[in-house]
Design an enzyme around this catalytic site. Structure first.
Site, short mmCIF file in Angstrom:
data_model
loop_
_atom_site.label_atom_id
_atom_site.label_comp_id
_atom_site.label_asym_id
_atom_site.label_seq_id
_atom_site.Cartn_x
_atom_site.Cartn_y
_atom_site.Cartn_z
N GLU A 251 -3.53 -64.72 4.81
CA GLU A 251 -2.30 -65.28 4.26
C GLU A 251 -2.52 -66.73 3.85
OE1 GLU A 251 1.25 -64.99 6.63
OE2 GLU A 251 2.38 -66.21 5.21
N LYS A 383 3.48 -53.60 23.72
CA LYS A 383 3.41 -53.45 22.25
C LYS A 383 4.70 -52.92 21.64
CE LYS A 383 -1.50 -52.71 22.80
NZ LYS A 383 -2.63 -51.83 22.76
N ASP A 459 -5.85 -58.19 21.68
CA ASP A 459 -5.32 -56.95 21.11
C ASP A 459 -4.21 -57.34 20.12
OD1 ASP A 459 -4.04 -54.59 20.52
OD2 ASP A 459 -4.25 -53.78 22.55
N HIS A 557 3.58 -72.26 -1.46
CA HIS A 557 3.06 -70.89 -1.56
C HIS A 557 2.51 -70.64 -2.96
CE1 HIS A 557 3.33 -68.41 1.98
NE2 HIS A 557 4.27 -69.25 2.38
#
Ligand code: ADP
Length: 582
Positions: A251, A383, A459, A557
């Site tokens: 990104e 999660k 993770d 951006h």
């Protein structure tokens, strides 16, 4: 003699061993050696062709004429003069030359055409690839031990294994154990996959990775690895340390923005952090014949008098796992028991699961009607977005704060304290409440958390709860300076186990100074890592909220994600640091 010599050129980086195209120019091709090349004549090929063609014609004409004369004169044909011997030799030599030159080239063209056809059946794109000019050959030194130095063709025995995998005679997952060679197994699996799907997976590298390092721990059935860029933000001045934060991301703007936040924090004297809690959780679910029985076990587990016994049973599983407590919830006759334990420098999911299993086995004796439904009953909660983690915490609960000086807000962040405080209240607090957020009272904590998680072998799926964060901005010192804090109750990180031992990830942990387990104080490396995550989130929040307050977001951006202009200029503008000339 005419012949075709195929000089092997390694396939492009990471591609499976393949036959190379026979066309094109440059060093990276098969070089055709024609008949003329075999003769030590200082002449171009077309001249030698001409000479041998003329020799053939002259010898033929001369011999035909001589044979006609002999037949007329009734002279035996086998009686030959010296001139005729020369003519015969010339004829044979030129025939050999011309046949070799044109005949073998013809045979080769037939053979290579049929090769093309075969490949076309596999994937028509191969043909296009062959038509395309080959990539420039790597420098010789780059080939030494380079990932591109793959063999020309699969060895015959590998070909047989590939065929067996394609035919379903050998399961792909047994390749590592059967062959005892993880790289070879991955190559064979990939080639089988290529043949089954007709997809080349171009760009997905195969070589250059230690497949043995992931065996039985990190990834099954490997066929390659994905490359990700790692950027670095910092120094982040945190608790008196200068930290350079590795971030794996695609990104644009993220690392630059975090870097700007680090600069603002450093110029204001740094940030400080506190670890409020450190405990990994696992919550099995058990069912009883009645809700009453479930309540009995709940009472037993929550009775402080039983804790020591439970802890002894639980702690047998590991030197590092230490039971901290059990929190129970009931749904009808189902009981959810949320065990919490410290896990040293490991993130701790395996560790806590083993401890929980010990306790379940122990409880079964006193509660024989207990039916274990699952070692994980989702009250853990792993999660998944869940209030229990937001309220009680999971992993490391960290708060990190900094005071940003008025002049830094103006100079580095290009905004003012009042605008920041107001935006945070309306966006991160009220806006998130309107959205019904669960732990999402922040601008983009998950951006920073995930990038650090990927870089350091955590993770990445645990970014769900690890990114829970409330960002608070208040004006202090009579409204001049800014107090910013991030409170993150569920940062789940470790410096041993899982993906942390892999080469690249371990390199990033090394940069942070928290590689592997701490010998002196087990658990201190993982806790330090959690504070660094929170510190980087603080920097990221500060920079993004500032950009939005100043109306910079869209502009930056466009600059980082869309523009092809000189990035060093853009980076320098964003961070207000002049780039050094390379
Ligand atoms: P996780 O529980 O995060 O999945 P693992 O149990 O797979 O991690 O890996 C942790 C391993 O590392 C355990 O075998 C543990 O004994 C070992 N270990 C060595 N030093 C430490 C330490 N300081 N803290 C935690 N675990 C450690």
């Amino acid at each position: 003699m005419a012949m075709e010599v195929g000089r092997r050129v390694p396939p492009p980086h990471g591609s499976a061993p393949r036959r190379q195209p026979a066309t094109g120019g440059g060093e990276g091709e098969r070089v055709r050696v024609q008949a003329g090349d075999a003769l030590p004549l200082p002449l171009p090929i077309r001249h030698t062709n001409l000479i041998f063609s003329a020799l053939l014609a002259a010898s033929l004409v001369y011999l035909m004429r001589r044979w006609r004369e002999k037949i007329r004169a009734s002279t035996p044909l086998h009686v030959v003069s010296l001139a005729e011997i020369f003519a015969i030799c010339g004829l044979v030599a030129s025939l050999i030359y011309l046949l070799s030159f044109f005949g073998i080239a013809f045979v080769h063209s037939v053979v290579s055409n049929s090769d093309d056809d075969e490949d076309f059946i596999i994937d028509s794109r191969h043909k296009q690839a062959r038509a395309a000019p080959p990539p420039p050959a790597p420098a010789p030194c780059a080939l030494l031990g380079s990932p591109a130095a793959a063999p020309e063709k699969m060895p015959e025995e590998d070909e047989e294994i590939v065929a067996a995998v394609v035919a379903g005679k050998i399961p792909s997952y047994v390749l590592e154990t059967r062959l005892g060679d993880c790289r070879r197994a991955a190559g064979i699996r990939r080639e089988a996959l290529r043949r089954i799907t007709g997809r080349d997976m171009d760009g997905l590298p195969l070589d250059g990775f230690d497949y043995a390092s992931i065996l039985g721990q990190c990834c099954e059935l490997p066929v390659g690895y994905v490359q990700l860029p790692v950027g670095v933000a910092g120094p982040l001045l945190l608790d008196g340390r200068r930290v350079y934060v590795p971030m794996a991301t695609t990104e644009g703007c993220l690392v630059a923005s975090t870097n700007r936040g680090c600069k603002a924090i450093a110029e204001s004297g740094g940030a400080s952090s506190v670890v409020l809690k450190d405990g990994m959780t696992r919550a099995p679910v058990v069912r009883f014949p009645s809700a009453r029985r479930a309540a009995e076990l709940k009472a037993f587990l929550e009775d402080p008098a039983n804790f020591d016994t439970l802890a002894v049973v639980f702690n047998r599983s590991s030197r590092f796992g230490r039971l901290q407590g059990v929190k129970c919830a009931i749904a009808g006759r189902n009981l959810y028991m949320r065990f919490s334990c410290s896990t040293g420098d490991a993130m701790g999911m395996n560790m806590v699961s083993k401890g929980v299993q010990n306790v379940l086995d122990y409880l079964q004796a006193d509660f024989p009607d207990m039916d274990v439904i699952s070692i994980s009953g989702n009250f853990c909660s792993d999660k998944k977005s869940a209030a229990v983690n937001w309220i009680d915490g999971r992993g490391k609960s960290v708060v990190c704060e900094a005071v940003i000086k008025e002049e830094v807000v103006k100079k580095v962040l290009k905004t003012n304290v009042q605008a920041l405080v107001e935006l945070n209240m309306i966006k991160n607090l009220a806006g998130s409440a309107v959205a019904g957020a669960l732990g999402g009272f922040n601008a983009h904590a998950s951006n920073i958390v995930t990038a650090i998680f990927i870089a350091t072998g955590q993770d990445p799926a645990q970014n769900v709860e690890s990114s829970q964060c409330i960002t608070m901005l208040e004006s202090i010192n009579d409204g001049k300076d800014l107090h910013i804090s991030v409170t993150m109750p569920s940062i789940e990180v470790g410096t041993v186990g899982g993906g942390t031992q892999l080469a690249s990830q371990s390199g990033c942990l090394d940069l942070l100074g928290v590689k592997r387990a701490s010998r002196e104080f087990p658990g201190s490396n993982a806790r330090l890592l959690a504070t660094m995550v929170a510190g980087a989130v603080l920097a990221g929040e500060l920079s993004l909220i500032s950009a939005q307050a100043a109306g910079h977001l869209v502009n930056s951006h466009m600059k980082y994600n869309r523009s092809s202009k000189d990035m060093s200029k853009a980076l320098a503008e964003a961070t207000a640091v002049k780039p050094k000339k390379c």
